[in-house]
Design a protein around this motif. Structure first.
Motif, PDB file in Angstrom:
ATOM      1  N   GLY A 220     -13.701 -26.504   4.592  1.00  0.00           N
ATOM      2  CA  GLY A 220     -13.217 -25.147   4.421  1.00  0.00           C
ATOM      3  C   GLY A 220     -14.108 -24.374   3.474  1.00  0.00           C
ATOM      4  N   THR A 221     -13.527 -23.430   2.735  1.00  0.00           N
ATOM      5  CA  THR A 221     -14.284 -22.516   1.875  1.00  0.00           C
ATOM      6  C   THR A 221     -13.996 -22.790   0.410  1.00  0.00           C
ATOM      7  N   ILE A 222     -15.061 -22.776  -0.380  1.00  0.00           N
ATOM      8  CA  ILE A 222     -14.985 -22.966  -1.835  1.00  0.00           C
ATOM      9  C   ILE A 222     -15.334 -21.634  -2.484  1.00  0.00           C
ATOM     10  N   LEU A 223     -14.440 -21.104  -3.309  1.00  0.00           N
ATOM     11  CA  LEU A 223     -14.689 -19.859  -4.037  1.00  0.00           C
ATOM     12  C   LEU A 223     -15.030 -20.195  -5.482  1.00  0.00           C
ATOM     13  N   ALA A 224     -16.200 -19.740  -5.933  1.00  0.00           N
ATOM     14  CA  ALA A 224     -16.689 -20.066  -7.274  1.00  0.00           C
ATOM     15  C   ALA A 224     -17.139 -18.802  -7.999  1.00  0.00           C
ATOM     16  N   GLY A 225     -17.445 -18.975  -9.271  1.00  0.00           N
ATOM     17  CA  GLY A 225     -18.008 -17.905 -10.101  1.00  0.00           C
ATOM     18  C   GLY A 225     -19.106 -18.500 -10.960  1.00  0.00           C
ATOM     19  N   HIS A 226     -18.987 -18.340 -12.283  1.00  0.00           N
ATOM     20  CA  HIS A 226     -19.798 -19.039 -13.282  1.00  0.00           C
ATOM     21  C   HIS A 226     -21.215 -18.503 -13.448  1.00  0.00           C
ATOM     22  N   THR A 227     -21.893 -18.152 -12.378  1.00  0.00           N
ATOM     23  CA  THR A 227     -23.316 -17.785 -12.474  1.00  0.00           C
ATOM     24  C   THR A 227     -23.521 -16.356 -12.953  1.00  0.00           C
ATOM     25  N   HIS A 228     -22.542 -15.476 -12.744  1.00  0.00           N
ATOM     26  CA  HIS A 228     -22.672 -14.028 -12.967  1.00  0.00           C
ATOM     27  C   HIS A 228     -23.804 -13.446 -12.127  1.00  0.00           C
ATOM     28  N   GLY A 229     -24.262 -14.184 -11.117  1.00  0.00           N
ATOM     29  CA  GLY A 229     -25.403 -13.746 -10.326  1.00  0.00           C
ATOM     30  C   GLY A 229     -26.705 -13.771 -11.094  1.00  0.00           C
ATOM     31  N   GLY A 230     -26.659 -14.351 -12.300  1.00  0.00           N
ATOM     32  CA  GLY A 230     -27.829 -14.349 -13.176  1.00  0.00           C
ATOM     33  C   GLY A 230     -27.789 -13.242 -14.211  1.00  0.00           C
ATOM     34  N   GLN A 231     -26.950 -12.225 -13.988  1.00  0.00           N
ATOM     35  CA  GLN A 231     -26.776 -11.038 -14.833  1.00  0.00           C
ATOM     36  C   GLN A 231     -27.990 -10.127 -14.853  1.00  0.00           C
ATOM     37  N   CYS A 232     -29.163 -10.645 -15.170  1.00  0.00           N
ATOM     38  CA  CYS A 232     -30.377  -9.833 -15.197  1.00  0.00           C
ATOM     39  C   CYS A 232     -31.394 -10.467 -14.249  1.00  0.00           C
ATOM     40  N   LYS A 233     -31.769  -9.720 -13.205  1.00  0.00           N
ATOM     41  CA  LYS A 233     -32.594 -10.291 -12.153  1.00  0.00           C
ATOM     42  C   LYS A 233     -33.726  -9.339 -11.807  1.00  0.00           C
ATOM     43  N   PRO A 234     -34.982  -9.770 -11.938  1.00  0.00           N
ATOM     44  CA  PRO A 234     -36.091  -8.918 -11.522  1.00  0.00           C
ATOM     45  C   PRO A 234     -36.013  -8.639 -10.024  1.00  0.00           C
ATOM     46  N   PRO A 235     -36.396  -7.450  -9.574  1.00  0.00           N
ATOM     47  CA  PRO A 235     -36.354  -7.151  -8.140  1.00  0.00           C
ATOM     48  C   PRO A 235     -37.188  -8.149  -7.335  1.00  0.00           C
ATOM     49  N   PHE A 236     -36.622  -8.604  -6.228  1.00  0.00           N
ATOM     50  CA  PHE A 236     -37.293  -9.494  -5.274  1.00  0.00           C
ATOM     51  C   PHE A 236     -37.631 -10.866  -5.865  1.00  0.00           C
TER      52      PHE A 236
END
Length: 292
Positions: A220-236
């Motif tokens: 099935g599907t696992i819903l997670a968080g924790h990473t914050h998407g990295g918070q600050c990410k250089p384009p590309f």
């Protein structure tokens, strides 16, 4: 007649030009800093996806699930967090999933602040469920008293916290795992109770759990968080900082094998007040039955 010599006039770098370049560079840097620390941390995005679940009960077809995660109460601005909860309410969810890091570790007065923020949550018409994150266990992710207090406070305002437990919502099994970094993580035991013949849903703060041998046939599907998407990410480019071993799990959907899909939410709040190219997120899922 003698041929005239030709020459190219080279630009001369004057003190005035140099200072102008420095001032321009400082202005750009200052603008980016202001954007990253004052604007983007609170520029909330509602992302919308279809969540396909094999054998989804008929009563849940077309229903909505809203995921909110990583509030970090105690660091993130409380007025902003309260407003974010109200944005989740406006989505009129049938199910709400809260995937951990309600507070920031070491925050004094956490229970009162959690009550103030989450008392605004109207919840789902069918269920309001949550799991804890590493920060919800305080410093070194090991203070059970803090975790118990957060659990009790959220329960008082209508959030059912699942700590290596599972419930059934309209025939759909929903599991909630204790955080991977805490000494209380025991997913292997609770996931033995998964119905291997039907898809389920799992709330799991840290996506690294997807690579552990604890799933016991859960699909099935696992819903997670924790990473914050990295918070600050250089384009590309990938984010330079991620609190996980498997740096593939940044944000969004991932096929993690054995009929399991992971979704990583970028979170509402922040561990430090800066976001760049990585807006905070509330996720709205529409539940549908998978055709495969």
């Amino acid at each position: 007649m003698k041929p005239q010599s030709s020459f190219i006039r080279r630009p001369v770098l004057t003190r005035r030009h140099f200072l102008g370049g420095v001032i321009g560079g400082v202005s750009i840097a200052g603008g980016m800093y202001g954007w990253a620390t004052r604007v983007e941390p609170h520029w909330l995005q509602i992302t919308r996806h279809t969540l396909a679940i094999r054998d989804l009960p008929e009563s849940l077809r077309g229903k909505s699930l809203v995921q909110i995660s990583d509030f970090h109460i105690g660091v993130a601005d409380e007025n902003y967090l309260s407003w974010a909860v109200e944005q989740a309410n406006e989505l009129s969810p049938d199910i709400v999933a809260v995937t951990g890091d309600i507070i920031d570790h070491g925050f004094e007065g956490s229970a009162d602040a959690v009550q103030r923020v989450f008392s605004r949550l109207e919840g789902g018409s069918l269920a309001t469920l949550g799991c804890l994150g590493n920060h919800d266990y305080g410093n070194r992710w090991s203070d059970t008293n803090i975790a118990d207090r957060i659990t009790e406070t959220l329960s008082d305002v209508g959030v059912q916290m699942l700590r290596d437990e599972h419930v059934t919502v309209e025939g759909l099994s929903v599991f909630g795992l204790n955080d991977y970094w805490t000494p209380h993580f025991n997913a292997n035991q609770v996931l033995r109770e998964a119905d291997q013949g039907r898809d389920g849903l799992c709330l799991c703060h840290n996506p690294d759990v997807c690579d552990e041998h604890v799933w016991n046939g859960f699909r099935g599907t696992i819903l997670a968080g924790h990473t914050h998407g990295g918070q600050c990410k250089p384009p590309f480019m990938p984010p330079p900082r991620l609190p996980i071993k498997n740096r593939r799990y940044v944000s969004g959907f991932y096929d993690v094998g054995e009929d399991r899909t992971l979704f990583v939410n970028r979170g509402v709040g922040y561990g430090f007040k800066a976001r760049f190219n990585c807006r905070p997120e509330i996720t709205h899922f529409t539940l549908q039955r998978s055709l495969s």
